[in-house]
Motif scaffolding. Structure first.
Motif, PDB file in Angstrom:
ATOM      1  N   GLY A 126     -13.580  -1.050  40.927  1.00  0.00           N
ATOM      2  CA  GLY A 126     -14.968  -0.359  40.938  1.00  0.00           C
ATOM      3  C   GLY A 126     -15.006   0.907  41.855  1.00  0.00           C
ATOM      4  O   GLY A 126     -15.857   1.708  41.684  1.00  0.00           O
ATOM      5  N   ALA A 127     -13.889   1.255  42.317  1.00  0.00           N
ATOM      6  CA  ALA A 127     -13.988   2.716  43.012  1.00  0.00           C
ATOM      7  C   ALA A 127     -13.713   3.859  42.382  1.00  0.00           C
ATOM      8  O   ALA A 127     -14.240   4.762  42.848  1.00  0.00           O
ATOM      9  CB  ALA A 127     -12.747   2.450  44.177  1.00  0.00           C
ATOM     10  N   ASP A 128     -13.301   3.752  41.269  1.00  0.00           N
ATOM     11  CA  ASP A 128     -13.377   4.945  40.095  1.00  0.00           C
ATOM     12  C   ASP A 128     -14.138   4.515  38.970  1.00  0.00           C
ATOM     13  O   ASP A 128     -14.289   3.444  38.580  1.00  0.00           O
ATOM     14  CB  ASP A 128     -11.761   4.946  39.764  1.00  0.00           C
ATOM     15  CG  ASP A 128     -11.326   6.493  39.455  1.00  0.00           C
ATOM     16  OD1 ASP A 128     -11.883   6.712  38.237  1.00  0.00           O
ATOM     17  OD2 ASP A 128     -10.823   7.215  40.079  1.00  0.00           O
ATOM     18  N   THR A 129     -14.683   5.618  38.608  1.00  0.00           N
ATOM     19  CA  THR A 129     -15.516   5.461  37.173  1.00  0.00           C
ATOM     20  C   THR A 129     -14.784   5.237  36.126  1.00  0.00           C
ATOM     21  O   THR A 129     -15.427   4.577  35.048  1.00  0.00           O
ATOM     22  CB  THR A 129     -16.481   6.771  37.012  1.00  0.00           C
ATOM     23  OG1 THR A 129     -15.579   7.903  36.870  1.00  0.00           O
ATOM     24  CG2 THR A 129     -17.315   6.837  38.137  1.00  0.00           C
ATOM     25  N   ARG A 130     -13.513   5.428  36.041  1.00  0.00           N
ATOM     26  CA  ARG A 130     -12.694   4.984  34.989  1.00  0.00           C
ATOM     27  C   ARG A 130     -11.614   3.889  35.411  1.00  0.00           C
ATOM     28  O   ARG A 130     -10.771   4.307  36.155  1.00  0.00           O
ATOM     29  CB  ARG A 130     -12.085   6.414  34.168  1.00  0.00           C
ATOM     30  CG  ARG A 130     -12.780   7.303  33.855  1.00  0.00           C
ATOM     31  CD  ARG A 130     -12.343   8.511  33.442  1.00  0.00           C
ATOM     32  NE  ARG A 130     -11.871   9.332  35.078  1.00  0.00           N
ATOM     33  CZ  ARG A 130     -11.140  10.259  35.120  1.00  0.00           C
ATOM     34  NH1 ARG A 130     -10.874  11.120  34.188  1.00  0.00           N
ATOM     35  NH2 ARG A 130     -10.982  10.815  36.350  1.00  0.00           N
ATOM     36  N   PRO A 131     -11.735   2.974  34.439  1.00  0.00           N
ATOM     37  CA  PRO A 131     -10.766   1.877  35.172  1.00  0.00           C
ATOM     38  C   PRO A 131      -9.230   2.324  35.246  1.00  0.00           C
ATOM     39  O   PRO A 131      -8.956   2.865  34.311  1.00  0.00           O
ATOM     40  CB  PRO A 131     -11.172   0.804  33.907  1.00  0.00           C
ATOM     41  CG  PRO A 131     -12.169   1.027  33.428  1.00  0.00           C
ATOM     42  CD  PRO A 131     -12.559   2.347  33.650  1.00  0.00           C
ATOM     43  N   ILE A 132      -8.579   1.835  36.110  1.00  0.00           N
ATOM     44  CA  ILE A 132      -7.165   1.904  36.202  1.00  0.00           C
ATOM     45  C   ILE A 132      -6.379   0.962  35.703  1.00  0.00           C
ATOM     46  O   ILE A 132      -6.655  -0.167  35.957  1.00  0.00           O
ATOM     47  CB  ILE A 132      -6.715   2.400  37.786  1.00  0.00           C
ATOM     48  CG1 ILE A 132      -7.664   3.531  38.216  1.00  0.00           C
ATOM     49  CG2 ILE A 132      -5.226   2.661  37.667  1.00  0.00           C
ATOM     50  CD1 ILE A 132      -7.557   3.651  39.571  1.00  0.00           C
ATOM     51  N   ARG A 133      -5.682   1.124  34.513  1.00  0.00           N
ATOM     52  CA  ARG A 133      -4.940   0.087  33.885  1.00  0.00           C
ATOM     53  C   ARG A 133      -3.524  -0.200  34.653  1.00  0.00           C
ATOM     54  O   ARG A 133      -3.050  -1.306  34.534  1.00  0.00           O
ATOM     55  CB  ARG A 133      -4.524   0.507  32.510  1.00  0.00           C
ATOM     56  CG  ARG A 133      -5.669   0.711  31.436  1.00  0.00           C
ATOM     57  CD  ARG A 133      -5.443   1.180  30.189  1.00  0.00           C
ATOM     58  NE  ARG A 133      -5.163   2.495  30.125  1.00  0.00           N
ATOM     59  CZ  ARG A 133      -5.895   3.540  29.838  1.00  0.00           C
ATOM     60  NH1 ARG A 133      -7.123   3.390  29.751  1.00  0.00           N
ATOM     61  NH2 ARG A 133      -5.539   4.591  29.618  1.00  0.00           N
ATOM     62  N   GLN A 134      -2.999   0.735  35.171  1.00  0.00           N
ATOM     63  CA  GLN A 134      -1.701   0.528  35.822  1.00  0.00           C
ATOM     64  C   GLN A 134      -1.225   1.590  37.036  1.00  0.00           C
ATOM     65  O   GLN A 134      -1.691   2.925  36.854  1.00  0.00           O
ATOM     66  CB  GLN A 134      -0.745   0.598  34.551  1.00  0.00           C
ATOM     67  CG  GLN A 134       0.861   0.183  34.937  1.00  0.00           C
ATOM     68  CD  GLN A 134       1.711   0.118  33.753  1.00  0.00           C
ATOM     69  OE1 GLN A 134       1.325   0.472  32.763  1.00  0.00           O
ATOM     70  NE2 GLN A 134       3.017  -0.015  34.215  1.00  0.00           N
ATOM     71  N   VAL A 135      -0.592   1.106  37.902  1.00  0.00           N
ATOM     72  CA  VAL A 135      -0.088   2.202  38.932  1.00  0.00           C
ATOM     73  C   VAL A 135       1.255   1.890  39.043  1.00  0.00           C
ATOM     74  O   VAL A 135       1.634   0.786  39.249  1.00  0.00           O
ATOM     75  CB  VAL A 135      -0.874   1.983  40.446  1.00  0.00           C
ATOM     76  CG1 VAL A 135      -0.143   2.842  41.568  1.00  0.00           C
ATOM     77  CG2 VAL A 135      -2.358   2.196  40.104  1.00  0.00           C
ATOM     78  N   GLU A 136       2.332   3.035  39.009  1.00  0.00           N
ATOM     79  CA  GLU A 136       3.734   2.865  39.257  1.00  0.00           C
ATOM     80  C   GLU A 136       4.329   4.050  39.573  1.00  0.00           C
ATOM     81  O   GLU A 136       3.821   5.228  39.416  1.00  0.00           O
ATOM     82  CB  GLU A 136       4.422   1.985  38.074  1.00  0.00           C
ATOM     83  CG  GLU A 136       4.602   2.979  36.834  1.00  0.00           C
ATOM     84  CD  GLU A 136       4.916   2.248  35.474  1.00  0.00           C
ATOM     85  OE1 GLU A 136       6.168   2.469  35.140  1.00  0.00           O
ATOM     86  OE2 GLU A 136       4.481   1.248  34.981  1.00  0.00           O
ATOM     87  N   PHE A 137       5.399   3.706  40.129  1.00  0.00           N
ATOM     88  CA  PHE A 137       6.486   4.970  40.368  1.00  0.00           C
ATOM     89  C   PHE A 137       7.355   4.991  39.030  1.00  0.00           C
ATOM     90  O   PHE A 137       7.784   4.116  38.476  1.00  0.00           O
ATOM     91  CB  PHE A 137       7.466   4.744  41.668  1.00  0.00           C
ATOM     92  CG  PHE A 137       6.764   5.049  42.671  1.00  0.00           C
ATOM     93  CD1 PHE A 137       6.918   6.160  43.464  1.00  0.00           C
ATOM     94  CD2 PHE A 137       6.117   4.062  43.696  1.00  0.00           C
ATOM     95  CE1 PHE A 137       6.506   6.500  44.738  1.00  0.00           C
ATOM     96  CE2 PHE A 137       5.586   4.263  44.986  1.00  0.00           C
ATOM     97  CZ  PHE A 137       5.405   5.401  45.599  1.00  0.00           C
TER      98      PHE A 137
END
Length: 138
Positions: free
Chosen positions: A89-100
């Motif tokens: 909920g910190a971002d208005t656009r949902p984050i699907r994935q985070v990676e290097f």
């Protein structure tokens, strides 16, 4: 404002709807009232990626005139946290994935060869105004 964390020829990216034809992007966001640029980048990186950082140096300042935005990007170093521990909920656009992601894979994710080369070369002209975002291949 965005942050670039590069480790072992890999760059930290997040996958979310960006309003452009590219879904992978650099983590970052807006400065909140009362925050310094450093405080804002630390907060945004932690919220969006789960990574705690220290700010290393200014990489570039660009114009995004269509959006009426000044785009500031810093090099950052990971000092803690857990990749992918996104603050819901910190971002208005949902984050699907985070990676290097390997730097060599950037063009396949919609980044330009010019931006990939800047990352690989360590941003040789760091710390200066670069004009429109297109000047750095974004």
């Amino acid at each position: 404002m965005t942050g670039i964390v590069i480790e072992d020829d890999q760059i930290l990216l997040l996958d979310q709807d960006t309003g452009s034809d590219r879904s992978w992007s650099l983590p970052g966001g807006k400065v909140e009232p009362g925050e310094t640029l450093e405080e804002a980048l630390k907060r945004e990186m932690l919220e969006e990626t789960g990574v705690e950082i220290e700010v290393v140096r200014l990489l570039y300042v660009c114009d995004a005139t269509a959006a009426q935005v000044v785009h500031i990007t810093f090099e950052a170093r990971r000092i803690g946290g857990q990749v992918g521990a996104v603050t819901e909920g910190a971002d208005t656009r949902p984050i699907r994935q985070v990676e290097f992601v390997k730097l060599a894979e950037l063009p396949g994710l919609g980044f330009s060869a010019k931006f990939m080369a800047l990352c690989q070369d360590g941003f040789p002209e760091a710390g200066r105004y670069m004009g429109p975002k297109a000047a750095i291949g974004l």
